[in-house]
Design a protein around this motif. Structure first.
Motif, PDB file in Angstrom:
ATOM      1  N   ALA A 106     -45.028 -14.300  24.748  1.00  0.00           N
ATOM      2  CA  ALA A 106     -45.045 -14.342  23.326  1.00  0.00           C
ATOM      3  C   ALA A 106     -45.880 -13.331  22.702  1.00  0.00           C
ATOM      4  N   SER A 107     -47.248 -13.278  23.561  1.00  0.00           N
ATOM      5  CA  SER A 107     -48.098 -12.389  23.090  1.00  0.00           C
ATOM      6  C   SER A 107     -47.541 -10.853  23.011  1.00  0.00           C
ATOM      7  N   ASP A 108     -46.766 -10.580  23.939  1.00  0.00           N
ATOM      8  CA  ASP A 108     -46.220  -9.104  23.734  1.00  0.00           C
ATOM      9  C   ASP A 108     -45.174  -8.892  22.486  1.00  0.00           C
ATOM     10  N   VAL A 109     -44.612  -9.976  22.182  1.00  0.00           N
ATOM     11  CA  VAL A 109     -43.684  -9.897  20.876  1.00  0.00           C
ATOM     12  C   VAL A 109     -44.393  -9.824  19.710  1.00  0.00           C
ATOM     13  N   GLU A 110     -45.773 -10.751  19.704  1.00  0.00           N
ATOM     14  CA  GLU A 110     -46.473 -10.531  18.591  1.00  0.00           C
ATOM     15  C   GLU A 110     -47.437  -9.262  18.339  1.00  0.00           C
TER      16      GLU A 110
ATOM     17  N   ALA B 250     -34.547 -10.934  21.885  1.00  0.00           N
ATOM     18  CA  ALA B 250     -34.574 -10.111  23.105  1.00  0.00           C
ATOM     19  C   ALA B 250     -34.620 -10.676  24.285  1.00  0.00           C
ATOM     20  N   ARG B 251     -33.940  -9.882  25.402  1.00  0.00           N
ATOM     21  CA  ARG B 251     -33.975 -10.348  26.842  1.00  0.00           C
ATOM     22  C   ARG B 251     -35.171 -10.228  27.213  1.00  0.00           C
ATOM     23  N   TRP B 252     -35.688 -11.230  28.107  1.00  0.00           N
ATOM     24  CA  TRP B 252     -36.954 -11.040  28.690  1.00  0.00           C
ATOM     25  C   TRP B 252     -37.081 -10.155  29.801  1.00  0.00           C
ATOM     26  N   ARG B 253     -38.095  -9.250  29.727  1.00  0.00           N
ATOM     27  CA  ARG B 253     -38.278  -8.196  30.603  1.00  0.00           C
ATOM     28  C   ARG B 253     -37.231  -7.248  30.882  1.00  0.00           C
ATOM     29  N   ALA B 254     -36.501  -7.216  29.956  1.00  0.00           N
ATOM     30  CA  ALA B 254     -35.326  -6.306  30.052  1.00  0.00           C
ATOM     31  C   ALA B 254     -35.290  -5.425  28.667  1.00  0.00           C
ATOM     32  N   THR B 255     -35.309  -5.887  27.369  1.00  0.00           N
ATOM     33  CA  THR B 255     -35.328  -5.343  26.131  1.00  0.00           C
ATOM     34  C   THR B 255     -36.608  -4.581  26.052  1.00  0.00           C
ATOM     35  N   ALA B 256     -36.448  -3.239  25.443  1.00  0.00           N
ATOM     36  CA  ALA B 256     -37.601  -2.264  25.387  1.00  0.00           C
ATOM     37  C   ALA B 256     -38.015  -2.629  23.929  1.00  0.00           C
ATOM     38  N   ASP B 257     -39.277  -2.856  23.540  1.00  0.00           N
ATOM     39  CA  ASP B 257     -39.945  -2.837  22.297  1.00  0.00           C
ATOM     40  C   ASP B 257     -39.836  -1.885  21.345  1.00  0.00           C
TER      41      ASP B 257
ATOM     42  N   LEU C 219     -50.487  -0.526  37.857  1.00  0.00           N
ATOM     43  CA  LEU C 219     -51.127  -0.539  36.329  1.00  0.00           C
ATOM     44  C   LEU C 219     -50.529   0.587  35.336  1.00  0.00           C
ATOM     45  N   VAL C 220     -50.073   1.706  36.173  1.00  0.00           N
ATOM     46  CA  VAL C 220     -49.444   2.693  35.206  1.00  0.00           C
ATOM     47  C   VAL C 220     -48.088   2.214  34.760  1.00  0.00           C
ATOM     48  N   ARG C 221     -47.539   1.557  35.616  1.00  0.00           N
ATOM     49  CA  ARG C 221     -46.344   0.902  35.439  1.00  0.00           C
ATOM     50  C   ARG C 221     -46.349  -0.011  34.180  1.00  0.00           C
ATOM     51  N   GLU C 222     -47.265  -1.028  34.470  1.00  0.00           N
ATOM     52  CA  GLU C 222     -47.732  -2.008  33.506  1.00  0.00           C
ATOM     53  C   GLU C 222     -47.914  -1.173  32.165  1.00  0.00           C
ATOM     54  N   MET C 223     -48.924  -0.291  32.179  1.00  0.00           N
ATOM     55  CA  MET C 223     -49.142   0.275  30.847  1.00  0.00           C
ATOM     56  C   MET C 223     -47.838   1.070  30.191  1.00  0.00           C
ATOM     57  N   LEU C 224     -47.020   1.668  31.177  1.00  0.00           N
ATOM     58  CA  LEU C 224     -45.549   2.250  30.638  1.00  0.00           C
ATOM     59  C   LEU C 224     -44.785   1.358  30.237  1.00  0.00           C
ATOM     60  N   TYR C 225     -44.846   0.088  30.732  1.00  0.00           N
ATOM     61  CA  TYR C 225     -43.755  -1.028  30.568  1.00  0.00           C
ATOM     62  C   TYR C 225     -43.611  -1.174  29.265  1.00  0.00           C
ATOM     63  N   THR C 226     -42.453  -1.058  28.454  1.00  0.00           N
ATOM     64  CA  THR C 226     -41.954  -1.438  27.266  1.00  0.00           C
ATOM     65  C   THR C 226     -41.242  -2.527  26.927  1.00  0.00           C
ATOM     66  N   GLY C 227     -41.052  -3.540  28.080  1.00  0.00           N
ATOM     67  CA  GLY C 227     -40.279  -4.529  27.842  1.00  0.00           C
ATOM     68  C   GLY C 227     -41.288  -5.660  27.254  1.00  0.00           C
ATOM     69  N   LEU C 228     -40.694  -6.842  27.124  1.00  0.00           N
ATOM     70  CA  LEU C 228     -41.288  -8.198  26.692  1.00  0.00           C
ATOM     71  C   LEU C 228     -41.308  -9.082  27.620  1.00  0.00           C
ATOM     72  N   SER C 229     -42.510  -9.636  27.916  1.00  0.00           N
ATOM     73  CA  SER C 229     -42.840 -10.400  28.994  1.00  0.00           C
ATOM     74  C   SER C 229     -43.294 -11.814  28.480  1.00  0.00           C
TER      75      SER C 229
ATOM     76  N   LEU D 225     -37.187 -14.938  23.007  1.00  0.00           N
ATOM     77  CA  LEU D 225     -37.234 -14.321  24.462  1.00  0.00           C
ATOM     78  C   LEU D 225     -36.402 -15.127  24.828  1.00  0.00           C
ATOM     79  N   SER D 226     -35.098 -14.618  25.414  1.00  0.00           N
ATOM     80  CA  SER D 226     -34.025 -15.137  26.300  1.00  0.00           C
ATOM     81  C   SER D 226     -33.890 -14.803  27.700  1.00  0.00           C
ATOM     82  N   GLN D 227     -33.513 -15.722  28.252  1.00  0.00           N
ATOM     83  CA  GLN D 227     -33.274 -15.590  29.728  1.00  0.00           C
ATOM     84  C   GLN D 227     -34.526 -15.446  30.609  1.00  0.00           C
ATOM     85  N   VAL D 228     -35.413 -16.386  30.403  1.00  0.00           N
ATOM     86  CA  VAL D 228     -36.604 -16.264  30.864  1.00  0.00           C
ATOM     87  C   VAL D 228     -36.628 -16.974  32.040  1.00  0.00           C
TER      88      VAL D 228
END
Length: 741
Positions: free
Chosen positions: A484-488, A684-691, A472-482, A713-716
């Motif tokens: 469409a909701s993350d992007v918005e 933005a590359r899926w789960r790679a590019t930091a927000d 959960l901490v990793r998820e909270m600290l995760y800065t990537g985009l997974s 989001l590319s390369q999903v």
């Protein structure tokens, strides 16, 4: 809708998006989305499993290194009522112990003093199981395992060994009150079951005798102290009494009946003075009465003293006889009769004798008065002297009273100590213990630690818990985009589309652009069609100049540009890709066939026409304006306004103009190009590019002059996204995958 960067920095755009598209609104903050948590943990499943495995491995190692331990338990109970018997047969009952006293007894059992008594009684310093270093704990074993054992210490003394053993016993001891009773459970945990049993039983025995021994020792100590103190108090009382008597003698304060001699003397004088005063008064009264009678003409024969005188009485009898004879003779013979004369002479002689006796009596009365007065005066003088002596004695009595009180206090203290000494001596040998053993410990047969299954189970539970927390901490600290909701929510941008990896949908397809034409009904091709539609919706159908860029390199913007152009070409639109990335030249390198001799730079310099530089990729049906040769000076050409007219011509000639631009962060002229197009699409590359990288890129764009259509989001990887991409449209891919077939 205005997508200007004037508003993209804050939450206003997100609010506008939520108003226009309610489905994009964030869920209420007071609602816990359990499904989102579940899929977040599913994404971190590998971390959770690894952490749990590490904990289980550590638990297995610790269990292997632990020494088996056994627990033996004995029970004792406090005596609820103690009877103390004295030689006189008097009994005194003590109140039952209260809860606080019971808790205090628990601490007594845990005390170091009792642990030392147990160690000495069992001679544990000679027991090899309690030799120095034999009780090494897990920490010492781990140190020894990695070669970090401690250096040997000098041999300790017996008292030091006993102290160390007592400390070890305190750590191995567990004392618990049994319910709300006055009974305790004394449990000892040791590596040897026989040692555990012996120590637990010895603890119970030592505790049951603990207060009894203290009472005996205290009684003997008290008797010795009282005996010594009694002798001191007796001598003190004698000395104080001797000082009282010496002071009495020195100050003449002697007495026989409780009163001093001076007081007795004064009392005697007072009595004698009173008697002498009464006697003198009586004598004076008799003398005064006699004189008064004589003055009244009395012959004195009626005076009180005369009446009591035998001589006067005899003379009066004789006179009466003579007077009778005189009277008889006078009556018979006449005055001249000789016998009468003789009788009268005898009568006168008797009267003279009576008068003489009366005088003598009066003289005696006067002498008696003088004697009684003198005696009274003497007694009064002696009384005055005695009173003076008494006053002096009374002044001396002040100090005597103080000495007497001291002597009495010393005597009372001596009597008190004497009574206490007698009671102490009489109570010796009648003490009873405050506790008794109700059950001794049995030899334990089952070890209480380690418990492999329990340890592993606990390690697994704790490991899973820690893994979940870390996940959960990793998820909270995760800065990537997974999603469409993350992007918005993280970027306050519209998510135009999630473009999948071609291999996650169309296994075997190597060229992502050709896959659109090879499988036009697939979900992959549909993603590009959806991206094209989203761009049209964001920019309007009349807008056809689109800059495709990213925050960082290798985000897939060239593939997105080529894919969009391919989709537009398949639908009959005229599309062109303008390669403005002078360093990577992705669109140029993707061309099939030979490159032209001129390209974008030559057109901008006026060295060639647009028609000469455009290349038609026949295999893909897409026009490309490439970059050929040396690209020095492109930034200057873009800054001098040469790009604007070229883009206007391209916009008139094509339905869709796509600029494959370099990343915003490392390249400056991309920000200038962004102001010359109808819209900007961020890849933005899926789960790679930091927000935060994308936000940094957005902040570099000129505010108010750039229209951002949205992000892609590319390369999903749809196979993964369908498992844990909750909240994204591609999450439901498995449910509609067959629809494309």
């Amino acid at each position: 809708m205005n997508n200007s960067l004037v508003v993209h920095r804050g939450s206003q755009l997100q609010a506008d998006l939520a108003q226009a598209f309610p489905a994009m609104a964030a869920p209420p903050e007071d609602r816990l989305d359990l499904r989102a948590i579940y899929f977040a943990l599913r994404r971190q499943l590998t971390v959770i499993v690894v952490v749990a495995a590490v904990f289980v491995a550590l638990a297995a190692l610790v269990t292997t290194l632990q020494t088996p331990r056994y627990t033996a338990s004995a029970r004792v109970v406090l005596n609820s009522l103690e009877e103390r018997t004295t030689p006189r047969g008097e009994g005194a009952g003590a109140l039952p112990p209260d809860s606080d006293q019971v808790d205090t007894e628990v601490e007594v059992i845990r005390s170091r003093e009792l642990a030392l008594d147990v160690a000495r009684a069992l001679e544990l310093d000679t027991n090899p199981n309690f030799a120095p270093g034999s009780g090494a704990g897990l920490r010492s074993r781990l140190k020894a395992l990695v070669g970090m054992g401690e250096a040997e210490a000098p041999s300790p003394t017996r008292e030091e060994r006993l102290d160390a053993i007592a400390e070890r016993l305190q750590g191995a001891l567990a004392v618990e009150r049994i319910g709300t009773t006055h009974a305790f459970s004394i449990a000892v945990t040791e590596t040897d079951p026989r040692d555990a049993q012996a120590i637990a039983n010895e603890y119970a025995t030592q505790y049951s005798q603990f207060y009894l021994n203290q009472k005996r020792a205290s009684g003997a100590q008290a008797a010795g102290f009282l005996s010594q103190r009694l002798e001191e108090l007796r001598q003190q009382a004698l000395d104080d009494m001797a000082r009282v008597q010496q002071y009495r003698i020195a100050n003449n304060l002697l007495s026989t009946t409780g009163a001093s001699l001076s007081e007795q003397e004064i009392s005697s004088y007072n009595q004698e003075v009173a008697s002498a005063r009464a006697s003198a008064a009586a004598d004076r009264a008799q003398l005064a009465t006699a004189r008064a009678q004589l003055r009244r003409g009395s012959a004195g024969d009626d005076v009180g003293e005369a009446l009591n005188s035998g001589v006067v009485s005899s003379l009066r009898s004789k006179r009466a006889e003579v007077a009778g004879r005189v009277a008889a003779l006078e009556a018979q013979f006449g005055p001249g009769y000789p016998a009468l004369q003789s009788a009268r002479s005898e009568l006168d002689m008797v009267d003279a004798q009576i008068a003489s006796e009366i005088k003598r009596i009066i003289s005696n009365l006067e002498a008696k008065v003088q004697v009684s007065s003198g005696r009274l005066s003497s007694l009064q003088g002696s009384l005055g002297s005695a009173k003076g002596a008494l006053a002096s004695n009374n002044r001396a009595m002040v100090a005597l009273t103080d000495l007497t009180r001291r002597a009495e206090a010393s005597q009372e203290l001596y009597d008190s100590y004497l009574a206490q000494y007698k009671e102490t001596v009489a109570s010796q040998g009648t003490e009873r213990p405050d506790a008794r053993v109700i059950s001794y410990a049995d030899l334990p047969e089952t070890q209480v630690s380690p418990r492999p299954l329990l340890n592993l189970a606990l390690a697994l539970v704790v490991g899973l818990g820690v893994g979940v927390v870390i996940g959960l901490v990793r998820e909270m600290l995760y800065t990537g985009l997974s999603t469409a909701s993350d992007v918005e929510h993280k970027l306050s941008l519209r998510c135009l589309e999630s473009v999948p990896q071609v291999g996650s949908i169309l296994p075997g397809e190597d060229d992502p652009v050709e896959a659109i034409a090879n499988a036009p009904m697939s979900g992959y091709a549909e993603a590009f069609r959806g991206l094209r539609a989203s761009i049209n919706h964001a920019l309007g159908d009349t807008r056809n100049l689109v800059l495709i860029t990213s925050a960082l390199p290798r985000e897939g913007k060239t593939t997105i540009s080529a894919g969009l152009a391919r989709v537009a070409a398949l639908t009959g639109e005229r599309a062109v890709v303008v390669d403005v990335d002078v360093r990577q030249r992705g669109a140029t390198r993707a061309l099939s066939g030979a490159l032209p001799q001129v390209g974008l730079l030559e057109v901008l310099r006026g060295e060639a026409t647009l028609e000469e530089a455009l290349v038609l990729d026949a295999r893909r049906g897409v026009c490309v304006l490439p970059i050929v040769g040396e690209a020095h000076g492109l930034e200057d050409l873009l800054g001098n306004g040469e790009m604007g007219p070229l883009l206007a011509r391209l916009g008139d000639a094509f339905d869709l103009v796509l600029l494959d631009a370099p990343p915003i962060l490392p390249i400056t002229y991309t920000r200038t190009l962004a102001t010359q197009v109808d819209g900007v699409v961020l890849v933005a590359r899926w789960r790679a590019t930091a927000d935060h990288a994308i936000r940094a890129a957005l902040r570099l764009l000129p505010e108010g002059r750039v229209r951002v259509a949205g992000a892609v989001l590319s390369q999903v990887d749809l196979r993964k996204q369908a498992k844990f991409g909750y909240g994204d449209a591609s999450f439901y891919y498995e449910q509609y995958r067959r629809y494309y077939a």
